[in-house]
Design a protein around this motif. Structure first.
Motif, PDB file in Angstrom:
ATOM      1  N   GLU A   1      -9.707  34.551  -4.388  1.00 13.21           N
ATOM      2  CA  GLU A   1      -9.798  35.597  -5.879  1.00 13.21           C
ATOM      3  C   GLU A   1     -11.356  36.846  -6.130  1.00 13.21           C
ATOM      4  O   GLU A   1     -12.006  35.846  -5.844  1.00 13.21           O
ATOM      5  N   ILE A   2     -10.610  37.879  -6.462  1.00 10.53           N
ATOM      6  CA  ILE A   2     -11.577  38.731  -7.354  1.00 10.53           C
ATOM      7  C   ILE A   2     -11.833  39.035  -8.727  1.00 10.53           C
ATOM      8  O   ILE A   2     -11.416  38.770  -9.032  1.00 10.53           O
TER       9      ILE A   2
ATOM     10  N   ARG B   1     -13.542  41.273 -18.221  1.00 11.81           N
ATOM     11  CA  ARG B   1     -13.945  40.028 -17.005  1.00 11.81           C
ATOM     12  C   ARG B   1     -12.559  40.366 -16.642  1.00 11.81           C
ATOM     13  O   ARG B   1     -11.926  39.606 -16.634  1.00 11.81           O
ATOM     14  N   ILE B   2     -11.957  40.856 -15.139  1.00 10.55           N
ATOM     15  CA  ILE B   2     -10.723  40.957 -14.487  1.00 10.55           C
ATOM     16  C   ILE B   2     -11.070  39.789 -13.325  1.00 10.55           C
ATOM     17  O   ILE B   2     -11.194  40.062 -12.393  1.00 10.55           O
ATOM     18  N   THR B   3      -9.447  38.937 -13.268  1.00 13.69           N
ATOM     19  CA  THR B   3      -9.350  38.421 -12.144  1.00 13.69           C
ATOM     20  C   THR B   3      -8.108  38.678 -11.507  1.00 13.69           C
ATOM     21  O   THR B   3      -7.137  39.143 -12.176  1.00 13.69           O
ATOM     22  N   GLN B   4      -8.300  38.861 -10.392  1.00 12.46           N
ATOM     23  CA  GLN B   4      -7.235  39.057  -9.060  1.00 12.46           C
ATOM     24  C   GLN B   4      -7.222  38.614  -8.254  1.00 12.46           C
ATOM     25  O   GLN B   4      -7.989  38.185  -7.504  1.00 12.46           O
ATOM     26  N   PRO B   5      -5.652  37.485  -8.497  1.00 13.19           N
ATOM     27  CA  PRO B   5      -5.797  36.589  -7.143  1.00 13.19           C
ATOM     28  C   PRO B   5      -5.405  37.862  -6.286  1.00 13.19           C
ATOM     29  O   PRO B   5      -4.785  38.239  -5.750  1.00 13.19           O
ATOM     30  N   LEU B   6      -5.885  37.333  -4.733  1.00 10.40           N
ATOM     31  CA  LEU B   6      -5.545  38.056  -3.349  1.00 10.40           C
ATOM     32  C   LEU B   6      -3.724  36.554  -2.561  1.00 10.40           C
ATOM     33  O   LEU B   6      -4.069  35.504  -3.335  1.00 10.40           O
ATOM     34  N   ALA B   7      -3.453  37.840  -1.774  1.00 11.12           N
ATOM     35  CA  ALA B   7      -2.703  36.611  -1.448  1.00 11.12           C
ATOM     36  C   ALA B   7      -2.524  35.674   0.166  1.00 11.12           C
ATOM     37  O   ALA B   7      -4.145  36.017   0.290  1.00 11.12           O
ATOM     38  N   GLU B   8      -2.407  34.500   0.509  1.00  8.29           N
ATOM     39  CA  GLU B   8      -3.368  33.893   0.773  1.00  8.29           C
ATOM     40  C   GLU B   8      -3.281  34.553   2.536  1.00  8.29           C
ATOM     41  O   GLU B   8      -2.444  35.445   3.831  1.00  8.29           O
ATOM     42  N   MET B   9      -4.927  34.381   3.127  1.00 15.96           N
ATOM     43  CA  MET B   9      -5.231  34.904   4.121  1.00 15.96           C
ATOM     44  C   MET B   9      -5.794  33.478   5.042  1.00 15.96           C
ATOM     45  O   MET B   9      -6.430  32.811   4.361  1.00 15.96           O
TER      46      MET B   9
ATOM     47  N   ILE C   1      -5.595  45.967  -9.196  1.00 16.01           N
ATOM     48  CA  ILE C   1      -4.723  46.547  -7.988  1.00 16.01           C
ATOM     49  C   ILE C   1      -5.558  46.672  -6.664  1.00 16.01           C
ATOM     50  O   ILE C   1      -6.686  46.788  -6.635  1.00 16.01           O
ATOM     51  N   VAL C   2      -4.892  45.019  -5.938  1.00 11.96           N
ATOM     52  CA  VAL C   2      -6.085  45.378  -4.808  1.00 11.96           C
ATOM     53  C   VAL C   2      -5.230  45.210  -3.818  1.00 11.96           C
ATOM     54  O   VAL C   2      -4.031  44.430  -4.136  1.00 11.96           O
ATOM     55  N   SER C   3      -5.393  45.398  -2.775  1.00 11.89           N
ATOM     56  CA  SER C   3      -4.760  44.985  -1.302  1.00 11.89           C
ATOM     57  C   SER C   3      -6.069  44.826  -0.012  1.00 11.89           C
ATOM     58  O   SER C   3      -7.429  45.079  -0.625  1.00 11.89           O
ATOM     59  N   ALA C   4      -5.685  43.775   0.602  1.00 13.77           N
ATOM     60  CA  ALA C   4      -6.781  43.554   1.871  1.00 13.77           C
ATOM     61  C   ALA C   4      -5.865  44.023   3.160  1.00 13.77           C
ATOM     62  O   ALA C   4      -4.794  43.809   2.856  1.00 13.77           O
ATOM     63  N   SER C   5      -6.608  44.119   4.099  1.00 15.64           N
ATOM     64  CA  SER C   5      -6.383  44.683   5.375  1.00 15.64           C
ATOM     65  C   SER C   5      -5.867  42.949   5.883  1.00 15.64           C
ATOM     66  O   SER C   5      -6.797  42.276   5.870  1.00 15.64           O
ATOM     67  N   GLY C   6      -5.091  43.543   6.923  1.00 10.76           N
ATOM     68  CA  GLY C   6      -4.757  42.208   7.702  1.00 10.76           C
ATOM     69  C   GLY C   6      -4.627  41.964   9.207  1.00 10.76           C
ATOM     70  O   GLY C   6      -4.521  41.029   9.981  1.00 10.76           O
ATOM     71  N   GLU C   7      -5.382  43.219   8.968  1.00  8.47           N
ATOM     72  CA  GLU C   7      -5.848  42.710  10.585  1.00  8.47           C
ATOM     73  C   GLU C   7      -7.934  42.306  10.344  1.00  8.47           C
ATOM     74  O   GLU C   7      -9.021  42.937   9.758  1.00  8.47           O
TER      75      GLU C   7
END
Length: 525
Positions: A220-221, A230-238, A258-264
Motif C-alpha cells: 500500500e502507498i 491521508r490518501i491510501t492506495q493498495p497495489l496489485a500483488e507483486m 492513481i498508481v501503477s507499478a512497473s512489471g519488470e
C-alpha cells in the motif's frame, strides 16, 4: 555501475569484535587483501566510515579463523588487522556483509524510518569458497540482498506532500551469509508483523525511495498531505526480488490517488564497469548465473524468458553481456566484436540504448571464440558461446522452427507455429502477443573481410533499426578469394522486415563480421 575498491585487511587475532579506524601500516607479505566488485551502497559509492563484517572459516576446522571482524572505510580502502594463517595449503571460505553489526547477523529487520536516507537500510553480502592464503587480493562480489522501491509522484492535489509510507511488506527475514540467501528459518525475537516504512524524499516533492524485504505482497502507498488528508492506495500483488529495483508511479488528485507499478525488475546492480587500479589479483571475476521461472539473472542483469509454441524457451529480450577483458565500441569502423546500438535519428552509437536494445556482437564474440576461420566455421552450431550455462546460440532449425520462412527454400518449415504463409514469415505482432517482442536494435554492417564497418539503421513509422539481425550459430557458406584467402563467412540469422508492406521475421544470412543482437535458447533436457 560496478565500482572497484581495494580492500586491505590486516587482522592480528582470529576474531575481532571491536572496530578500529586507526591508520593502517603498509602491506607486507602475509597480510590479507580483499578486492571486492561491489554494487552501490548509496546513490554514489561507499562513504568514509562505512563498515563491513568479515568471517573466515578454514576447511574442516572446528572454529572460525575470523568471526565478524570489523573493517572501516577511510575514503580509499577498508582496513582491519588480520594476517593469513600459517598453513598455505589449507583452504577457507570467506564471507562479508555490509553494514557492520556487532553481532554477526542471521536476521534482517526492515528499517521503518528511512526519512534520513536509504543507506542505513541497505544490506549487501559477498561469499567465496575454497580460498587459499595468497599475497594477491582475493576478489569478492557484493550483492544487494534487499529490494529497492522508487515512487515517482505527480502531485495535482493543490497541497504539499508531508510524508510517503509503504505498508504491506515483511518486517523480518532470516539471512544465510554462506550461500547469500534469505530464509524463513529464523529466531530473531522480533514479531513478524506488517511494517509501515517511511520513505526517503529523494527529489523534493517528486520522488521517494525505500528499502524493503523481498517478498510476495500486496503493498500500500500512503501519502500524507499538508491539508490534513491521508490518501491510501493498495497495489496489485507483486513478487519483489532480491537485488531488484521497482518503480511505482503515482498521481495525486484532490481526494484520490492513481498508481501503477512497473512489471519488470530494474537493474540496481549493473551500471557498467571500471578497471582495477594499483596492485591486485589477476583472478577472473566470476560470471554469476541464477535461473528462475520466467527470467534469469546473468552477471547481475535480469532477462525475461518465455516458452513459446515451438516448445523451446527463448530469451525475450536482447543480451547485453560483456565478456571479461572485453570492451564495447561506439565506432562501427572498429573491429571490436561488440558495439553499442545506434537505433536513433542520428544513427550514432548511444550507450544508453543498450539498456533496452542490448548490444551488437559479431559471430566470433557471440560464439565465445577468438576468431572464426575457414577451418572452424562449421564448428559452432548450437554452441553455448556467451550465453549462460544451459543456454545456447540458436540453430537454423530452431529459428525456422519458430518463424517458418528462410531465404533458403529447402529450409522453409510450414509447420512452424508462428509461420504465416500470406506474409512468408512470422508476424512481429503475433510473436509479441506470444511474449516474444522483437527489439529493433539495427545492426553493425560489414560486407566482407576487407570491407569497412558501418551502422545499419533503417527506419519506418518513427521506429529506428527496423532491419535488425539476430545471430544464429548454423553455417550457411564460406567464400574465398581467388588466392584461397578467406573472403566471407555467412551464418543463418533471423531478420526483421518492417516497412509499409510487411512486418515480419524471417531467417536470412548474416556476415560473420557484422554485428547483430543475441537471444539465447535454453538447452533441451
Amino acid at each position: 555501475m560496478r565500482n572497484f575498491i581495494r580492500l586491505f585487511t590486516v587482522l592480528a587475532i582470529p576474531a575481532i569484535a571491536a572496530c578500529s579506524q586507526t591508520e593502517q601500516p603498509e602491506m607486507t607479505p602475509g597480510k590479507i587483501s580483499i578486492e571486492p566488485v561491489i554494487t552501490k551502497a548509496t546513490e554514489v559509492d561507499f562513504e568514509t566510515g562505512d563498515r563491513i563484517g568479515l568471517t573466515i572459516a578454514k576447511t574442516n576446522a572446528a572454529e572460525k579463523y575470523a568471526d565478524n571482524a570489523c573493517l572501516t572505510y577511510d575514503g580509499t580502502v577498508f582496513s582491519g588487522d588480520l594476517l593469513w594463517y600459517a598453513d598455505a595449503y589449507s583452504e577457507a571460505d570467506v564471507y562479508a556483509y555490509y553494514p557492520y553489526d556487532e553481532v554477526n547477523p542471521d536476521t534482517y529487520a526492515v528499517f521503518e524510518d528511512q526519512t534520513g536516507g536509504i543507506a542505513q537500510a541497505d544490506f549487501m553480502a559477498a561469499s567465496k569458497k575454497g580460498v587459499l592464503p595468497t599475497p594477491n587480493a582475493v576478489t569478492m562480489v557484493f550483492r544487494h540482498m534487499m529490494t529497492k522501491l522508487v515512487v515517482n509522484v505527480e502531485n495535482l492535489s493543490g497541497a504539499e506532500i508531508t510524508g510517503l509510507e509503504i505498508a504491506g511488506g515483511k518486517r523480518i527475514t532470516g539471512i544465510n551469509l554462506m550461500d547469500m540467501t534469505l530464509t524463513e528459518d529464523f529466531d530473531g525475537g522480533i514479531p513478524d508483523s506488517v511494517p509501515q516504512v517511511k520513505a526517503c524524499e529523494a527529489q523534493a516533492g517528486r520522488q521517494w525511495q525505500a528499502i524493503i524485504i523481498p517478498c510476495t505482497a500486496r503493498l500500500e502507498i500512503i501519502i500524507t498531505l499538508s491539508n490534513g488528508k491521508r490518501i491510501t492506495q493498495p497495489l496489485a500483488e507483486m513478487t519483489l526480488k532480491s537485488g531488484g529495483q521497482y518503480t511505482i508511479n503515482a498521481r495525486i488528485l484532490e481526494d484520490n490517488m492513481i498508481v501503477s507499478a512497473s512489471g519488470e525488475i530494474e537493474n540496481w546492480t549493473d551500471e557498467g564497469e571500471i578497471g582495477f587500479e594499483g596492485e591486485g589479483s589477476t583472478e577472473e571475476l566470476p560470471v554469476e548465473f541464477a535461473e528462475y521461472d520466467g527470467y534469469f539473472v546473468y552477471d547481475g542483469v535480469e532477462y525475461t524468458t518465455v516458452q513459446l509454441a515451438d516448445g523451446n524457451t527463448w530469451m525475450a529480450e536482447n543480451l547485453r553481456f560483456v565478456p571479461r577483458g572485453r570492451s564495447v565500441s561506439g565506432d562501427p569502423a572498429e573491429d571490436a566484436g561488440i558495439w553499442y546500438p545506434a537505433a536513433n535519428a542520428e544513427k550514432t552509437a548511444d550507450p544508453a540504448l543498450a539498456e533496452t536494445l542490448g548490444l551488437l556482437y559479431d559471430a566470433a564474440t557471440a560464439f565465445g571464440t577468438e576468431a572464426v576461420t575457414q577451418e572452424n566455421a562449421a564448428d559452432f552450431e548450437g554452441c553455448q558461446g556467451i550465453c549462460p550455462p544451459g543456454w545456447h546460440i540458436p540453430t537454423v532449425a530452431e529459428m525456422t522452427g519458430l518463424v517458418g520462412h528462410s531465404s533458403n527454400s529447402e529450409l522453409v518449415n510450414t509447420e512452424a507455429p508462428y509461420y504465416d504463409a500470406s506474409i512468408k514469415g512470422a508476424s512481429i505482432a503475433a510473436l509479441a502477443e506470444a511474449g516474444w517482442p522483437w527489439t529493433f536494435a539495427g545492426a553493425r554492417n560489414k560486407a566482407n573481410v576487407t570491407g569497412k564497418g558501418s551502422y545499419l539503421v533503417t527506419s519506418h513509422e518513427d521506429v529506428y533499426g527496423a532491419m535488425t539481425y539476430l545471430v544464429g550459430s548454423s553455417l550457411h557458406q564460406v567464400t574465398t578469394n581467388d588466392d584461397g584467402s578467406l573472403k566471407n563467412v555467412q551464418y543463418h540469422y533471423m531478420m526483421s522486415t518492417y516497412n509499409a508492406s510487411n512486418e515480419k521475421i524471417t531467417v536470412a544470412y548474416g556476415n560473420f563480421l557484422a554485428g547483430g543482437s543475441v537471444r539465447c535458447v535454453k538447452d533441451r533436457q
